[in-house]
Design a protein around this motif. Structure first.
Motif, PDB file in Angstrom:
ATOM      1  N   GLN A 165      37.812   1.185  61.611  1.00  0.00           N
ATOM      2  CA  GLN A 165      37.565   2.369  60.800  1.00  0.00           C
ATOM      3  C   GLN A 165      38.541   2.325  59.633  1.00  0.00           C
ATOM      4  OE1 GLN A 165      35.192   4.779  61.398  1.00  0.00           O
ATOM      5  NE2 GLN A 165      34.471   3.412  63.008  1.00  0.00           N
ATOM      6  N   ALA A 166      38.020   2.118  58.444  1.00  0.00           N
ATOM      7  CA  ALA A 166      38.899   1.946  57.296  1.00  0.00           C
ATOM      8  C   ALA A 166      38.506   2.877  56.169  1.00  0.00           C
ATOM      9  CB  ALA A 166      38.859   0.511  56.802  1.00  0.00           C
ATOM     10  N   THR A 167      39.493   3.296  55.450  1.00  0.00           N
ATOM     11  CA  THR A 167      39.313   4.040  54.220  1.00  0.00           C
ATOM     12  C   THR A 167      40.117   3.319  53.157  1.00  0.00           C
ATOM     13  OG1 THR A 167      39.067   6.151  55.359  1.00  0.00           O
ATOM     14  CG2 THR A 167      39.722   6.230  53.057  1.00  0.00           C
ATOM     15  N   ALA A 168      39.493   3.096  52.012  1.00  0.00           N
ATOM     16  CA  ALA A 168      40.189   2.372  50.949  1.00  0.00           C
ATOM     17  C   ALA A 168      40.013   3.106  49.631  1.00  0.00           C
ATOM     18  CB  ALA A 168      39.652   0.951  50.844  1.00  0.00           C
ATOM     19  N   TRP A 169      41.081   3.160  48.863  1.00  0.00           N
ATOM     20  CA  TRP A 169      41.048   3.709  47.516  1.00  0.00           C
ATOM     21  C   TRP A 169      40.964   2.561  46.528  1.00  0.00           C
ATOM     22  CZ3 TRP A 169      40.424   8.455  45.606  1.00  0.00           C
ATOM     23  CH2 TRP A 169      40.566   9.535  46.482  1.00  0.00           C
ATOM     24  N   PHE A 170      40.114   2.710  45.537  1.00  0.00           N
ATOM     25  CA  PHE A 170      39.990   1.738  44.455  1.00  0.00           C
ATOM     26  C   PHE A 170      40.329   2.476  43.173  1.00  0.00           C
ATOM     27  CE2 PHE A 170      37.349   0.446  47.929  1.00  0.00           C
ATOM     28  CZ  PHE A 170      37.602  -0.909  48.033  1.00  0.00           C
ATOM     29  N   ASN A 171      41.329   1.971  42.454  1.00  0.00           N
ATOM     30  CA  ASN A 171      41.873   2.687  41.304  1.00  0.00           C
ATOM     31  C   ASN A 171      41.569   1.985  39.991  1.00  0.00           C
ATOM     32  OD1 ASN A 171      43.092   4.637  42.997  1.00  0.00           O
ATOM     33  ND2 ASN A 171      44.758   3.221  43.396  1.00  0.00           N
ATOM     34  N   SER A 172      41.517   2.768  38.925  1.00  0.00           N
ATOM     35  CA  SER A 172      41.338   2.298  37.558  1.00  0.00           C
ATOM     36  C   SER A 172      40.105   1.414  37.405  1.00  0.00           C
ATOM     37  CB  SER A 172      42.586   1.550  37.081  1.00  0.00           C
ATOM     38  OG  SER A 172      43.696   2.407  37.114  1.00  0.00           O
ATOM     39  N   LYS A 173      38.992   1.874  37.918  1.00  0.00           N
ATOM     40  CA  LYS A 173      37.715   1.169  37.786  1.00  0.00           C
ATOM     41  C   LYS A 173      36.885   1.842  36.702  1.00  0.00           C
ATOM     42  CE  LYS A 173      38.311  -1.680  41.253  1.00  0.00           C
ATOM     43  NZ  LYS A 173      38.330  -3.106  41.086  1.00  0.00           N
ATOM     44  N   LYS A 174      35.937   1.095  36.147  1.00  0.00           N
ATOM     45  CA  LYS A 174      35.029   1.625  35.129  1.00  0.00           C
ATOM     46  C   LYS A 174      33.631   1.745  35.714  1.00  0.00           C
ATOM     47  CE  LYS A 174      37.769   1.602  31.470  1.00  0.00           C
ATOM     48  NZ  LYS A 174      38.134   2.812  30.766  1.00  0.00           N
ATOM     49  N   VAL A 175      32.973   2.859  35.418  1.00  0.00           N
ATOM     50  CA  VAL A 175      31.578   3.049  35.798  1.00  0.00           C
ATOM     51  C   VAL A 175      30.736   2.492  34.655  1.00  0.00           C
ATOM     52  CG1 VAL A 175      29.780   4.746  36.306  1.00  0.00           C
ATOM     53  CG2 VAL A 175      32.096   5.086  37.167  1.00  0.00           C
ATOM     54  N   THR A 176      29.916   1.486  34.960  1.00  0.00           N
ATOM     55  CA  THR A 176      29.083   0.861  33.926  1.00  0.00           C
ATOM     56  C   THR A 176      27.614   1.237  34.050  1.00  0.00           C
ATOM     57  OG1 THR A 176      28.927  -1.131  35.270  1.00  0.00           O
ATOM     58  CG2 THR A 176      30.641  -1.076  33.593  1.00  0.00           C
ATOM     59  N   GLY A 177      27.263   1.957  35.105  1.00  0.00           N
ATOM     60  CA  GLY A 177      25.885   2.383  35.259  1.00  0.00           C
ATOM     61  C   GLY A 177      25.773   3.485  36.296  1.00  0.00           C
ATOM     62  N   VAL A 178      24.761   4.315  36.134  1.00  0.00           N
ATOM     63  CA  VAL A 178      24.462   5.362  37.104  1.00  0.00           C
ATOM     64  C   VAL A 178      22.985   5.266  37.427  1.00  0.00           C
ATOM     65  CG1 VAL A 178      26.312   6.929  36.414  1.00  0.00           C
ATOM     66  CG2 VAL A 178      24.128   7.047  35.261  1.00  0.00           C
ATOM     67  N   TRP A 179      22.640   5.594  38.659  1.00  0.00           N
ATOM     68  CA  TRP A 179      21.237   5.502  39.068  1.00  0.00           C
ATOM     69  C   TRP A 179      20.953   6.559  40.127  1.00  0.00           C
ATOM     70  CZ3 TRP A 179      18.342   4.648  43.447  1.00  0.00           C
ATOM     71  CH2 TRP A 179      17.009   4.279  43.255  1.00  0.00           C
ATOM     72  N   ALA A 180      19.816   7.204  40.006  1.00  0.00           N
ATOM     73  CA  ALA A 180      19.372   8.175  41.004  1.00  0.00           C
ATOM     74  C   ALA A 180      17.857   8.108  41.074  1.00  0.00           C
ATOM     75  CB  ALA A 180      19.824   9.583  40.631  1.00  0.00           C
ATOM     76  N   SER A 181      17.318   8.502  42.220  1.00  0.00           N
ATOM     77  CA  SER A 181      15.865   8.546  42.366  1.00  0.00           C
ATOM     78  C   SER A 181      15.449   9.959  42.713  1.00  0.00           C
ATOM     79  CB  SER A 181      15.414   7.573  43.458  1.00  0.00           C
ATOM     80  OG  SER A 181      15.764   8.075  44.731  1.00  0.00           O
ATOM     81  N   ASN A 182      14.146  10.153  42.807  1.00  0.00           N
ATOM     82  CA  ASN A 182      13.641  11.481  43.152  1.00  0.00           C
ATOM     83  C   ASN A 182      13.777  11.773  44.639  1.00  0.00           C
ATOM     84  OD1 ASN A 182      11.742   9.608  43.920  1.00  0.00           O
ATOM     85  ND2 ASN A 182       9.999  10.873  43.390  1.00  0.00           N
ATOM     86  N   ASN A 183      14.289  10.821  45.401  1.00  0.00           N
ATOM     87  CA  ASN A 183      14.527  11.064  46.816  1.00  0.00           C
ATOM     88  C   ASN A 183      15.751  11.950  46.996  1.00  0.00           C
ATOM     89  OD1 ASN A 183      13.357   8.161  46.530  1.00  0.00           O
ATOM     90  ND2 ASN A 183      12.682   8.961  48.485  1.00  0.00           N
ATOM     91  N   ASN A 184      15.774  12.681  48.068  1.00  0.00           N
ATOM     92  CA  ASN A 184      16.868  13.600  48.342  1.00  0.00           C
ATOM     93  C   ASN A 184      18.169  12.836  48.591  1.00  0.00           C
ATOM     94  OD1 ASN A 184      18.118  16.038  48.838  1.00  0.00           O
ATOM     95  ND2 ASN A 184      17.509  16.087  50.976  1.00  0.00           N
ATOM     96  N   LYS A 185      19.212  13.201  47.883  1.00  0.00           N
ATOM     97  CA  LYS A 185      20.570  12.665  48.081  1.00  0.00           C
ATOM     98  C   LYS A 185      20.620  11.137  47.969  1.00  0.00           C
ATOM     99  CE  LYS A 185      20.886  14.823  52.017  1.00  0.00           C
ATOM    100  NZ  LYS A 185      21.366  15.355  53.284  1.00  0.00           N
ATOM    101  N   ASN A 186      20.017  10.573  46.931  1.00  0.00           N
ATOM    102  CA  ASN A 186      19.990   9.126  46.749  1.00  0.00           C
ATOM    103  C   ASN A 186      20.491   8.786  45.348  1.00  0.00           C
ATOM    104  OD1 ASN A 186      19.503   6.451  47.432  1.00  0.00           O
ATOM    105  ND2 ASN A 186      17.454   6.491  46.578  1.00  0.00           N
ATOM    106  N   ALA A 187      21.779   8.457  45.238  1.00  0.00           N
ATOM    107  CA  ALA A 187      22.370   8.136  43.947  1.00  0.00           C
ATOM    108  C   ALA A 187      23.409   7.034  44.108  1.00  0.00           C
ATOM    109  CB  ALA A 187      23.015   9.382  43.331  1.00  0.00           C
ATOM    110  N   TYR A 188      23.528   6.198  43.071  1.00  0.00           N
ATOM    111  CA  TYR A 188      24.459   5.082  43.066  1.00  0.00           C
ATOM    112  C   TYR A 188      25.265   5.087  41.773  1.00  0.00           C
ATOM    113  CZ  TYR A 188      21.810   2.739  46.817  1.00  0.00           C
ATOM    114  OH  TYR A 188      21.206   2.406  47.994  1.00  0.00           O
ATOM    115  N   LEU A 189      26.462   4.522  41.834  1.00  0.00           N
ATOM    116  CA  LEU A 189      27.252   4.234  40.645  1.00  0.00           C
ATOM    117  C   LEU A 189      27.456   2.724  40.596  1.00  0.00           C
ATOM    118  CD1 LEU A 189      30.098   6.938  40.779  1.00  0.00           C
ATOM    119  CD2 LEU A 189      27.908   7.052  39.588  1.00  0.00           C
ATOM    120  N   HIS A 190      27.376   2.163  39.399  1.00  0.00           N
ATOM    121  CA  HIS A 190      27.680   0.744  39.244  1.00  0.00           C
ATOM    122  C   HIS A 190      29.123   0.655  38.767  1.00  0.00           C
ATOM    123  CE1 HIS A 190      27.805  -3.318  37.640  1.00  0.00           C
ATOM    124  NE2 HIS A 190      26.834  -3.564  38.504  1.00  0.00           N
TER     125      HIS A 190
END
Length: 138
Positions: A63-88
């Motif tokens: 069971q791990a939790t990791a923080w990733f710092n100082s990253k850039k979001v280069t894309g966003v994506w979502a669909s018409n499905n409930n609670k379905n979203a991604y970040l690139h």
């Protein structure tokens, strides 16, 4: 003489019922679009890049939790499905937002949109399910 015109809503409902419960995933990769705009994505409904840390959260009973710092979001994506979203995330790939709560998905998605639009750094927390559970935009 009247023509029978099918309603788009009926077509969508019939199509969504036959496709099953699997939610769609982003098919395009923003990094590829920046490098070569003429190349088409060949993936079949999945993100085209795997994050470099793929699999480390899913091994055994870890069971791990990791923080990733100082990253850039280069894309966003979502669909018409409930609670379905991604970040690139640059250098990582498509990462799904935690879908436990619709409001939190919406809030994190909007924060990702702002980070992409304003070219801001983000810090995010990813847990053993390989989903983003918390995000900060700087």
């Amino acid at each position: 003489m009247s023509k029978k015109v099918s309603k788009p809503e009926a077509n969508f409902a019939a199509q969504s019922q036959t496709e099953g419960d699997e939610q769609p995933k982003p098919e395009m990769n923003p990094d590829d679009l920046q490098q070569d705009a003429s190349q088409e994505s060949t993936s079949a409904g999945e993100p085209s890049l795997n994050p470099p840390e793929a699999g480390i959260f899913a091994e055994g009973d870890m069971q791990a939790t990791a923080w990733f710092n100082s990253k850039k979001v280069t894309g966003v994506w979502a669909s018409n499905n409930n609670k379905n979203a991604y970040l690139h995330i640059h250098g990582v790939g498509w990462v799904k937002l935690n879908d436990a709560n619709a409001d939190s998905v919406h809030a994190m998605y909007l924060m990702g949109c702002v980070a992409r639009q304003e070219n801001r750094n983000v810090n995010y927390r990813k847990e053993n399910d390989n989903k983003i559970h918390e995000i900060y935009v700087w």
